[in-house]
Design a protein around this motif. Structure first.
Motif, PDB file in Angstrom:
ATOM      1  N   HIS A 157       0.736  -1.367  -0.319  1.00 27.38           N
ATOM      2  CA  HIS A 157       0.436  -0.268  -0.289  1.00 27.38           C
ATOM      3  C   HIS A 157       0.862   1.474   0.126  1.00 27.38           C
ATOM      4  N   LYS A 158       0.474   2.538  -0.095  1.00 30.29           N
ATOM      5  CA  LYS A 158       1.268   3.500  -0.411  1.00 30.29           C
ATOM      6  C   LYS A 158       0.806   4.294   0.068  1.00 30.29           C
ATOM      7  N   LEU A 159       1.111   5.073   0.568  1.00 30.06           N
ATOM      8  CA  LEU A 159       0.923   7.335   1.218  1.00 30.06           C
ATOM      9  C   LEU A 159       1.755   8.290  -0.254  1.00 30.06           C
ATOM     10  N   ARG A 160       0.589   9.193  -0.575  1.00 30.50           N
ATOM     11  CA  ARG A 160       1.253   9.861  -1.929  1.00 30.50           C
ATOM     12  C   ARG A 160       1.614  10.914  -0.401  1.00 30.50           C
ATOM     13  N   THR A 161       1.681  11.606  -0.917  1.00 37.93           N
ATOM     14  CA  THR A 161       1.611  13.625  -0.781  1.00 37.93           C
ATOM     15  C   THR A 161       3.185  14.535  -1.580  1.00 37.93           C
ATOM     16  N   VAL A 162       2.521  15.643  -1.137  1.00 39.33           N
ATOM     17  CA  VAL A 162       2.864  16.549  -2.035  1.00 39.33           C
ATOM     18  C   VAL A 162       3.195  17.854  -0.836  1.00 39.33           C
ATOM     19  N   TRP A 163       4.172  19.034  -1.449  1.00 43.85           N
ATOM     20  CA  TRP A 163       4.609  20.069   0.083  1.00 43.85           C
ATOM     21  C   TRP A 163       4.601  20.850  -0.401  1.00 43.85           C
ATOM     22  N   MET A 164       4.577  22.228  -0.950  1.00 49.33           N
ATOM     23  CA  MET A 164       5.067  23.007  -2.006  1.00 49.33           C
ATOM     24  C   MET A 164       5.537  23.892  -1.360  1.00 49.33           C
TER      25      MET A 164
ATOM     26  N   ILE B 174       8.175  15.421  -2.713  1.00 44.78           N
ATOM     27  CA  ILE B 174       7.525  14.614  -3.496  1.00 44.78           C
ATOM     28  C   ILE B 174       7.453  13.690  -2.338  1.00 44.78           C
ATOM     29  N   SER B 175       6.403  13.074  -1.479  1.00 44.71           N
ATOM     30  CA  SER B 175       6.762  11.684  -0.882  1.00 44.71           C
ATOM     31  C   SER B 175       6.755  10.198  -1.026  1.00 44.71           C
ATOM     32  N   LYS B 176       6.077   9.323  -1.022  1.00 42.52           N
ATOM     33  CA  LYS B 176       5.370   7.528  -1.529  1.00 42.52           C
ATOM     34  C   LYS B 176       6.604   6.755  -0.339  1.00 42.52           C
ATOM     35  N   THR B 177       5.133   6.700   0.673  1.00 40.58           N
ATOM     36  CA  THR B 177       5.607   5.824   1.630  1.00 40.58           C
ATOM     37  C   THR B 177       4.887   4.803   1.289  1.00 40.58           C
ATOM     38  N   PHE B 178       5.750   3.441   1.279  1.00 36.59           N
ATOM     39  CA  PHE B 178       5.333   2.759   1.309  1.00 36.59           C
ATOM     40  C   PHE B 178       5.083   1.303   2.342  1.00 36.59           C
ATOM     41  N   TYR B 179       3.736   0.821   2.501  1.00 34.29           N
ATOM     42  CA  TYR B 179       3.601  -0.084   3.625  1.00 34.29           C
ATOM     43  C   TYR B 179       2.627  -1.336   3.380  1.00 34.29           C
ATOM     44  N   TYR B 180       2.918  -1.952   4.295  1.00 37.35           N
ATOM     45  CA  TYR B 180       1.672  -2.935   4.095  1.00 37.35           C
ATOM     46  C   TYR B 180       0.873  -3.330   5.318  1.00 37.35           C
TER      47      TYR B 180
END
Length: 380
Positions: free
Chosen positions: A71-78, A100-106
């Motif tokens: 599963h993935k949590l995607r974020t963006v910050w500017m 931009i971040s993408k956290t991979f988790y289960y």
């Protein structure tokens, strides 16, 4: 009832703000490779939860890239006062300073064994507000894409066993895990965190310049609703509202990819969306696989560029002795599902980003090919 709803919403917002109150502002790292994910202050672990900092906006894709059922949590910050420029086809034009971040988790399994992770599409217990509840999820890695003056840089971080922070992993990592499904069927595999050069190989959409770019933040992927802490809202509309996007039309007028898992959507639309996100960043006229003659982004018409009755450019074990990429009506004779159904490094496609077979994805492609009419004539 209305008063109670407002009270619960206010409580949720106050809880989210309380989590953010102890975090330093997001730190745009203009150069270098910070040793810890927490040096960015984008997402941090607080009181058993992975929380988002102020101004960090989560998002998701209509059809996501497959990564070993993670599963993935995607974020963006500017930076304050900046915004991305809308593009109807390509990745949005993000300002320098974007992170931009993408956290991979289960999701965790019922027995709680650390190396056991759940093979499931159920994300109902994952989230705490817009962050993640660590009582229910096992964090694996977080990838940072940062837009610097010199261009985009990809920086991978691997989460520590105690889930307190993620550490820089420039050379990647191999993490032994076991997928466990709802019938207790087990599959051991090695989760591979890509090194920086491997990150660049997928994110270099123009193989001539080799400059990397984000893959997911395109209109057709983001034109969907997201369950924000304040309620459901279209992602394009939300980015416009918070000042992170300019020039976007109303969502109804923007392109939209299908959800590959939506059985109510047309089969062709689901498959084209799946191939677009999983294969199109390489299989396009400028991508790493441009010499194959196989174009799999969503814009290509259904002809030999999509692989229908197209012989492979190079022979070898990757073909499985099949003659064409796609043989209408005959998935077992087609190279495309054959390569998707392999974990052999010399055969599998995609070449990076997975160590397991996406069973449901292979079944989708096979169903699509089986539904096609016609045939192919071999030329000797």
């Amino acid at each position: 009832m209305k008063f109670l709803s407002h009270f619960l919403l206010l409580s949720m917002l106050l809880l989210l703000c309380a989590c953010q109150r102890g975090m330093d502002p997001v730190a745009f790292q203009a150069d270098g490779r910070p040793p810890k994910l927490s040096d960015w202050h984008v997402v941090e672990v607080r009181s058993g939860k992975l929380v988002l900092n102020e101004g960090v906006v989560p998002y998701d894709l209509n059809t996501p890239l497959f990564t070993d059922y993670a599963h993935k949590l995607r974020t963006v910050w500017m930076p304050k006062g900046t915004a991305a420029k809308y593009d109807p086809t390509d990745t949005f034009d993000f300002p320098v300073g974007t992170v931009i971040s993408k956290t991979f988790y289960y999701p965790r399994t019922a027995d709680g064994k650390f190396t056991d992770v759940a093979r499931t599409y159920d994300s109902s217990k994952d989230f705490a507000g817009e962050g993640l509840d660590l009582a229910h999820v096992h964090l694996i890695e977080t990838r940072i894409l940062v837009h610097r003056e010199s261009g985009w840089a990809a920086i991978p971080y691997v989460w520590k066993d105690d889930q307190s922070d993620a550490m820089l992993a420039r050379t990647g990592a191999v993490i032994p895990l076991t997928l466990v499904d709802d019938k207790s069927e087990r599959e051991d595999f090695n989760y591979v965190v890509p090194d920086e050069s491997q990150c660049a190989s997928c994110h270099a959409q123009d193989w001539v310049s080799r400059k990397i770019h984000p893959i997911g933040p395109k209109a057709r992927h983001l034109n969907r609703d997201y369950h924000y802490a304040t309620g459901d809202e279209n992602e394009l509309a939300h980015l416009m509202k918070v000042g992170y996007l300019t020039g976007a039309p109303a969502p109804a007028e923007a392109p939209r990819n299908a959800n590959w898992a939506d059985e109510h959507a047309p089969l062709d639309a689901r498959v084209r969306a799946y191939l677009d996100i999983n294969c199109g960043h390489c299989h396009n006229p400028k991508g790493a696989a441009n010499t194959t003659g196989l174009t799999l982004d969503v814009s290509v018409p259904e002809d030999r560029h999509l692989g229908i009755c197209k012989p492979p450019v190079a022979a070898g074990r990757g073909t499985g002795d099949h003659l064409f990429d796609i043989v209408p009506g005959q998935p077992e004779d087609s190279i495309l599902p054959y390569r998707m159904n392999s974990t052999d490094p010399g055969t599998m496609m995609p070449e990076l980003g997975r160590s397991t077979v996406h069973r449901e994805g292979v079944a989708l492609i096979k169903a699509w090919i089986a539904a096609q009419s016609g045939g192919c004539v071999a030329i000797h």
